[in-house]
Each structure stands twice: as structure tokens, then as C-alpha cells.
Scaffold this motif. Structure first.
Motif, PDB file in Angstrom:
ATOM      1  N   ALA A 141     -17.555   8.685 -14.359  1.00 54.75           N
ATOM      2  CA  ALA A 141     -18.548   8.333 -13.548  1.00 54.75           C
ATOM      3  C   ALA A 141     -19.014   7.033 -13.640  1.00 54.75           C
ATOM      4  CB  ALA A 141     -19.646   9.375 -13.277  1.00 54.75           C
ATOM      5  N   GLY A 142     -19.505   6.142 -12.701  1.00 54.03           N
ATOM      6  CA  GLY A 142     -20.074   4.931 -12.730  1.00 54.03           C
ATOM      7  C   GLY A 142     -19.167   3.880 -13.134  1.00 54.03           C
ATOM      8  N   CYS A 143     -17.840   4.165 -13.447  1.00 56.54           N
ATOM      9  CA  CYS A 143     -16.948   3.223 -13.428  1.00 56.54           C
ATOM     10  C   CYS A 143     -15.951   2.767 -12.298  1.00 56.54           C
ATOM     11  CB  CYS A 143     -15.936   3.582 -14.912  1.00 56.54           C
ATOM     12  SG  CYS A 143     -16.745   3.839 -16.155  1.00 56.54           S
ATOM     13  N   ALA A 144     -15.470   1.748 -12.294  1.00 61.94           N
ATOM     14  CA  ALA A 144     -14.663   1.302 -11.182  1.00 61.94           C
ATOM     15  C   ALA A 144     -13.396   2.121 -11.003  1.00 61.94           C
ATOM     16  CB  ALA A 144     -14.080  -0.342 -11.261  1.00 61.94           C
ATOM     17  N   ASN A 145     -12.827   2.721 -12.204  1.00 66.99           N
ATOM     18  CA  ASN A 145     -11.497   3.568 -11.970  1.00 66.99           C
ATOM     19  C   ASN A 145     -10.553   3.088 -11.219  1.00 66.99           C
ATOM     20  OD1 ASN A 145     -12.858   5.985 -13.598  1.00 66.99           O
ATOM     21  ND2 ASN A 145     -14.165   6.296 -11.800  1.00 66.99           N
ATOM     22  N   GLU A 146     -10.163   1.912 -11.575  1.00 65.75           N
ATOM     23  CA  GLU A 146      -8.855   1.209 -10.881  1.00 65.75           C
ATOM     24  C   GLU A 146      -7.687   1.213 -12.008  1.00 65.75           C
ATOM     25  OE1 GLU A 146      -8.491  -0.131  -8.139  1.00 65.75           O
ATOM     26  OE2 GLU A 146     -10.516   0.534  -7.432  1.00 65.75           O
ATOM     27  N   PHE A 147      -6.737   1.784 -11.449  1.00 62.71           N
ATOM     28  CA  PHE A 147      -5.484   1.961 -12.176  1.00 62.71           C
ATOM     29  C   PHE A 147      -4.211   1.361 -11.602  1.00 62.71           C
ATOM     30  CE2 PHE A 147      -8.301   5.418 -12.434  1.00 62.71           C
ATOM     31  CZ  PHE A 147      -8.679   5.361 -13.889  1.00 62.71           C
ATOM     32  N   VAL A 148      -3.143   1.051 -12.451  1.00 70.23           N
ATOM     33  CA  VAL A 148      -1.857   0.400 -12.160  1.00 70.23           C
ATOM     34  C   VAL A 148      -0.881   1.155 -12.663  1.00 70.23           C
ATOM     35  CG1 VAL A 148      -0.443  -1.695 -11.881  1.00 70.23           C
ATOM     36  CG2 VAL A 148      -3.068  -1.870 -11.728  1.00 70.23           C
ATOM     37  N   THR A 149       0.394   1.641 -11.901  1.00 64.08           N
ATOM     38  CA  THR A 149       1.426   2.018 -12.471  1.00 64.08           C
ATOM     39  C   THR A 149       2.593   1.262 -11.716  1.00 64.08           C
ATOM     40  OG1 THR A 149       0.608   4.633 -12.113  1.00 64.08           O
ATOM     41  CG2 THR A 149       2.881   4.039 -12.132  1.00 64.08           C
ATOM     42  N   GLU A 150       3.216   0.913 -12.813  1.00 65.88           N
ATOM     43  CA  GLU A 150       4.720   0.269 -12.414  1.00 65.88           C
ATOM     44  C   GLU A 150       5.687   1.263 -12.385  1.00 65.88           C
ATOM     45  OE1 GLU A 150       5.824  -2.886 -12.420  1.00 65.88           O
ATOM     46  OE2 GLU A 150       3.959  -3.883 -12.853  1.00 65.88           O
ATOM     47  N   LEU A 151       6.334   1.016 -11.125  1.00 64.50           N
ATOM     48  CA  LEU A 151       7.690   1.980 -10.801  1.00 64.50           C
ATOM     49  C   LEU A 151       8.998   1.532 -11.550  1.00 64.50           C
ATOM     50  CD1 LEU A 151       6.877   2.132  -6.862  1.00 64.50           C
ATOM     51  CD2 LEU A 151       6.268   3.930  -8.735  1.00 64.50           C
ATOM     52  N   SER A 152       9.677   2.447 -11.699  1.00 64.01           N
ATOM     53  CA  SER A 152      11.169   2.252 -12.024  1.00 64.01           C
ATOM     54  C   SER A 152      12.141   2.468 -11.239  1.00 64.01           C
ATOM     55  CB  SER A 152      11.464   3.076 -13.346  1.00 64.01           C
ATOM     56  OG  SER A 152      10.410   3.056 -14.465  1.00 64.01           O
ATOM     57  N   ASN A 153      13.372   1.648 -11.304  1.00 68.13           N
ATOM     58  CA  ASN A 153      14.320   1.804 -10.184  1.00 68.13           C
ATOM     59  C   ASN A 153      15.105   2.924 -10.581  1.00 68.13           C
ATOM     60  OD1 ASN A 153      16.891   1.504  -9.154  1.00 68.13           O
ATOM     61  ND2 ASN A 153      16.342  -0.537  -8.514  1.00 68.13           N
ATOM     62  N   ILE A 154      15.245   4.103  -9.978  1.00 62.82           N
ATOM     63  CA  ILE A 154      15.988   5.075 -10.528  1.00 62.82           C
ATOM     64  C   ILE A 154      17.134   5.587  -9.588  1.00 62.82           C
ATOM     65  CG2 ILE A 154      13.876   6.099 -11.657  1.00 62.82           C
ATOM     66  CD1 ILE A 154      13.775   8.205  -9.518  1.00 62.82           C
ATOM     67  N   HIS A 155      17.829   4.602  -8.804  1.00 67.80           N
ATOM     68  CA  HIS A 155      18.990   4.750  -8.310  1.00 67.80           C
ATOM     69  C   HIS A 155      19.823   3.606  -8.585  1.00 67.80           C
ATOM     70  CE1 HIS A 155      17.104   1.724  -5.963  1.00 67.80           C
ATOM     71  NE2 HIS A 155      18.226   1.360  -5.501  1.00 67.80           N
ATOM     72  N   CYS A 156      21.206   3.823  -8.097  1.00 68.24           N
ATOM     73  CA  CYS A 156      22.229   2.990  -8.605  1.00 68.24           C
ATOM     74  C   CYS A 156      22.970   2.454  -7.270  1.00 68.24           C
ATOM     75  CB  CYS A 156      23.219   3.477  -9.582  1.00 68.24           C
ATOM     76  SG  CYS A 156      24.734   2.438  -9.978  1.00 68.24           S
ATOM     77  N   HIS A 157      23.116   1.228  -7.187  1.00 70.76           N
ATOM     78  CA  HIS A 157      23.936   0.737  -6.121  1.00 70.76           C
ATOM     79  C   HIS A 157      25.601   0.431  -6.896  1.00 70.76           C
ATOM     80  CE1 HIS A 157      21.414   0.291  -2.569  1.00 70.76           C
ATOM     81  NE2 HIS A 157      20.521  -0.024  -3.680  1.00 70.76           N
ATOM     82  N   LEU A 158      26.699   0.893  -6.100  1.00 71.60           N
ATOM     83  CA  LEU A 158      27.945   0.235  -6.185  1.00 71.60           C
ATOM     84  C   LEU A 158      28.597   0.038  -4.889  1.00 71.60           C
ATOM     85  CD1 LEU A 158      30.360   0.183  -8.159  1.00 71.60           C
ATOM     86  CD2 LEU A 158      31.008   2.426  -7.511  1.00 71.60           C
ATOM     87  N   LYS A 159      28.774  -1.448  -4.814  1.00 73.24           N
ATOM     88  CA  LYS A 159      29.657  -1.938  -3.604  1.00 73.24           C
ATOM     89  C   LYS A 159      31.102  -1.990  -3.882  1.00 73.24           C
ATOM     90  CE  LYS A 159      25.673  -4.642  -2.300  1.00 73.24           C
ATOM     91  NZ  LYS A 159      25.270  -5.956  -2.018  1.00 73.24           N
ATOM     92  N   VAL A 160      31.909  -1.418  -2.980  1.00 74.59           N
ATOM     93  CA  VAL A 160      33.181  -1.465  -3.261  1.00 74.59           C
ATOM     94  C   VAL A 160      34.033  -2.166  -2.100  1.00 74.59           C
ATOM     95  CG1 VAL A 160      35.240   0.031  -3.813  1.00 74.59           C
ATOM     96  CG2 VAL A 160      32.978   0.595  -4.784  1.00 74.59           C
ATOM     97  N   MET A 161      35.092  -2.855  -2.469  1.00 70.61           N
ATOM     98  CA  MET A 161      35.809  -3.616  -1.624  1.00 70.61           C
ATOM     99  C   MET A 161      37.196  -3.139  -1.943  1.00 70.61           C
ATOM    100  SD  MET A 161      36.741  -7.380  -0.163  1.00 70.61           S
ATOM    101  CE  MET A 161      35.237  -7.767   0.541  1.00 70.61           C
ATOM    102  N   VAL A 162      38.105  -2.675  -1.024  1.00 68.49           N
ATOM    103  CA  VAL A 162      39.587  -2.521  -1.129  1.00 68.49           C
ATOM    104  C   VAL A 162      40.270  -3.283  -0.329  1.00 68.49           C
ATOM    105  CG1 VAL A 162      41.227  -0.289  -1.130  1.00 68.49           C
ATOM    106  CG2 VAL A 162      38.741   0.189  -1.747  1.00 68.49           C
ATOM    107  N   GLU A 163      41.497  -3.579  -1.074  1.00 62.13           N
ATOM    108  CA  GLU A 163      42.304  -4.444  -0.378  1.00 62.13           C
ATOM    109  C   GLU A 163      43.746  -4.098  -0.706  1.00 62.13           C
ATOM    110  OE1 GLU A 163      40.472  -8.763   0.304  1.00 62.13           O
ATOM    111  OE2 GLU A 163      40.513  -8.190  -1.906  1.00 62.13           O
ATOM    112  N   TRP A 164      44.864  -4.312   0.080  1.00 66.02           N
ATOM    113  CA  TRP A 164      46.285  -4.239  -0.141  1.00 66.02           C
ATOM    114  C   TRP A 164      46.985  -5.506  -0.284  1.00 66.02           C
ATOM    115  CZ3 TRP A 164      43.063  -1.289   2.697  1.00 66.02           C
ATOM    116  CH2 TRP A 164      42.934   0.056   2.544  1.00 66.02           C
ATOM    117  N   GLU A 165      48.180  -5.464  -1.248  1.00 69.02           N
ATOM    118  CA  GLU A 165      49.019  -6.653  -1.240  1.00 69.02           C
ATOM    119  C   GLU A 165      49.987  -6.775  -0.025  1.00 69.02           C
ATOM    120  OE1 GLU A 165      49.909  -7.389  -6.160  1.00 69.02           O
ATOM    121  OE2 GLU A 165      51.201  -6.216  -4.851  1.00 69.02           O
TER     122      GLU A 165
END
Length: 304
Positions: A141-165
Motif C-alpha cells: 500500500a502506498g507504493c507504485a508497485n511497478e514490476f517487469v517480467t522478461e519473457l523467454s523464447n520457449i519454441h524452436c524453428h527448424l527451416k528445411v529445404m529438400v533438393e534432388w540431384e
């Protein structure tokens, strides 16, 4: 005299904008979420929406889900909370990939489980680009009560290209399958692990496959997997299917991750590229970039 002046100012500002962080006489607390890398906050570019779950700080009971401030998806209004200790757990960009479970239990039972499957198979479909953050805080009570949370990246990207000789085996739909991706997270921050200043949730559940459908474009395939994060030990295998038949052996990507110096446990943002070249004899060569030319090929070895 100064105290009297402060009281008068607060009365005069009784109609101030509650969404303005500067109006501390009216705004009694808020949580701001950030996604900071290399000194830049990527939240406006990467996070479209948040789900925020409030827990009591003494026994971890789930209290309610808090909405973000309209027009400010990075901000949660805490002004209605009584004085005391709390915990707030946020999941960003959760659409239809899975569900948050265990809200009827304490915070120790909070889980995320992927349940968006590829058609009628037990394999997972494309995931959401998930972010996660947790913070314990004290409202006073009586305080600004301002907080910050840093988010974390919890997914993974895998880009795939397929070619043939030579030429691809035909037109129509091809299917790329990843085997060995995680299906869930333990969202209780007490079980999380740290990477620098960031927290990452522990895993829950088992390992599954993930499948993506792709069609030929200029005699090549291009697709992108979005899954939960990899670990140094749990790196998936990959296989190409066409016409109900496997076009490659199941290729263990752990070997090439080691060769290329890719260690997921120490990588806060997991974004990988993989190029597959299928030879006329059925063998497969791998490279860690989609843009390599003939003279720039970084060979990951032959498979098959």
C-alpha cells in the motif's frame, strides 16, 4: 506544506488516465512484459497476446486469469489487488497448439500440453510461437508497485529445404516428419532452469513426432517446423515421405548438431536451418544453411 500540495495534486488529478504509467496517484500497480535481446525489446514484433495466471504467494493457489490492458498487450493492471505476495505466470501467443492444465491445483501442478495433431494421426501439427515468463511480487500500500517480467523464447524453428540431384519422384504432397520433439512443459517456475538471467520451463510428458506437408516449388521443397524447444540430448530425427513411402532413412540430427556446434541448451532463441540433398543413389547430404551454393556446401555427412 509540501505534503498538503501533494494531496491537492492527487485530488486535482482524480480524472487522470489510468493507462498512463506516469499518473502514480491514480495508477496503483502494473506488470510490464518484455522480450529483450541485444538491448532491443522484441515484444511488439513477436508477441501478439498474453495469457496471465495469478497465484497467491503463500500457498500457490490459482486466483484468476488477469487480462492485459486494452491496446497494450505487454501490460497487466494490478491495481485491484490487495496488499500481499503473489505470483504471475504468463504464456504468450498460445492459440490452438495446446492447453494450460492444472489450474484447479496449486501452481506446482501447472502444465502446458500440446494437443494439436496433424489430421487424424498421433503426430503434432505446426506449433505456436510460444513465450513464457514468471514473477513473484509483493503489493504494498502506498507504493507504485511497478514490476517487469522478461519473457523467454520457449519454441524452436527448424527451416528445411529438400533438393534432388536428379528429378523428384513426382508431384503432389510430400511429408516431412520430425521424430522426438517434446509435447509439454511444466510451468511451475520452481522447476525451471536458468540460462543467464532467463528462466526456461522444465519439460513434461513424453516425446512425439511432428509432421509438415509440403509441395514442390521449382523442383524443391521448403517447410518450417515450429515445436517446443530442443535440448542437447533430445534433438529430433527427420525423414521424408512421398506417396505413402519413406524417401529417406530416419536421419538422427544429433550427429550434425554436434558437428556444426549447435547446442540447444545454451541457445536462448532456437532458430535452425537445414538443407537436404537427396542423391540419385538415395543417399542424403546435409548442410546447415538454405543459401549455400555448390562451392559453399558445408557437409554434414552422407546418410543412407
Amino acid at each position: 506544506m509540501r505534503a498538503l500540495l501533494a494531496i491537492v495534486l492527487c485530488v486535482l488529478l482524480a480524472g487522470c488516465d489510468l493507462g498512463d504509467d506516469r499518473d502514480l496517484c491514480c495508477y496503483r500497480g502494473g506488470m510490464t512484459y518484455r522480450l529483450t535481446y541485444d538491448g532491443h525489446d522484441y515484444f511488439p514484433e513477436k508477441v501478439e497476446h498474453l495469457r496471465c495466471f495469478l497465484f497467491s504467494g503463500d500457498d500457490g493457489r490459482f486466483l484468476r486469469e488477469l487480462p492485459t490492458v486494452p491496446g497494450r498487450p505487454e501490460r497487466v493492471d494490478l491495481s485491484g489487488l490487495e496488499e500481499g505476495d503473489y505470483g504471475l505466470i504468463a504464456v504468450g501467443n498460445l492459440d490452438d497448439y495446446g492447453e494450460v492444465e492444472g489450474l484447479a491445483e496449486s501452481v506446482r501442478g501447472l502444465r502446458f500440453g500440446a494437443c494439436d495433431f496433424f489430421r487424424d494421426t498421433p503426430a503434432l501439427a505446426e506449433g505456436d510461437q510460444l513465450y513464457w515468463g514468471a514473477k513473484r511480487f509483493h503489493m504494498e500500500a502506498g507504493c507504485a508497485n511497478e514490476f517487469v517480467t522478461e519473457l523467454s523464447n520457449i519454441h524452436c524453428h527448424l527451416k528445411v529445404m529438400v533438393e534432388w540431384e536428379g528429378l523428384p519422384p513426382g508431384s503432389g504432397s510430400y511429408y516431412l516428419q520430425l521424430s522426438g520433439v517434446h509435447e509439454g512443459y511444466d510451468l511451475f517456475p520452481g522447476d525451471a532452469w536458468k540460462l543467464g538471467e532467463r528462466l526456461f520451463p522444465a519439460y513434461a510428458g513424453g516425446l512425439r513426432s511432428s509432421v509438415e506437408e509440403s509441395s514442390l516449388l521449382s523442383l524443391s521443397l521448403y517447410t518450417e517446423f515450429v515445436t517446443l524447444r530442443y535440448t542437447d540430448e533430445d534433438i529430433p530425427s527427420i525423414r521424408l515421405w512421398y506417396g505413402g513411402r519413406a524417401q529417406t532413412d530416419l536421419i538422427d540430427l544429433k550427429r550434425v548438431f554436434r558437428l556444426w556446434g549447435w547446442y540447444p541448451d545454451s541457445t536462448p532463441v532456437q532458430e535452425y536451418e537445414l538443407r537436404m540433398l537427396i542423391g540419385r543413389d538415395g543417399s542424403v547430404k546435409l548442410s546447415p544453411s538454405l543459401d549455400v551454393g555448390v562451392n559453399d556446401w558445408v557437409d554434414g555427412g552422407s546418410f543412407g
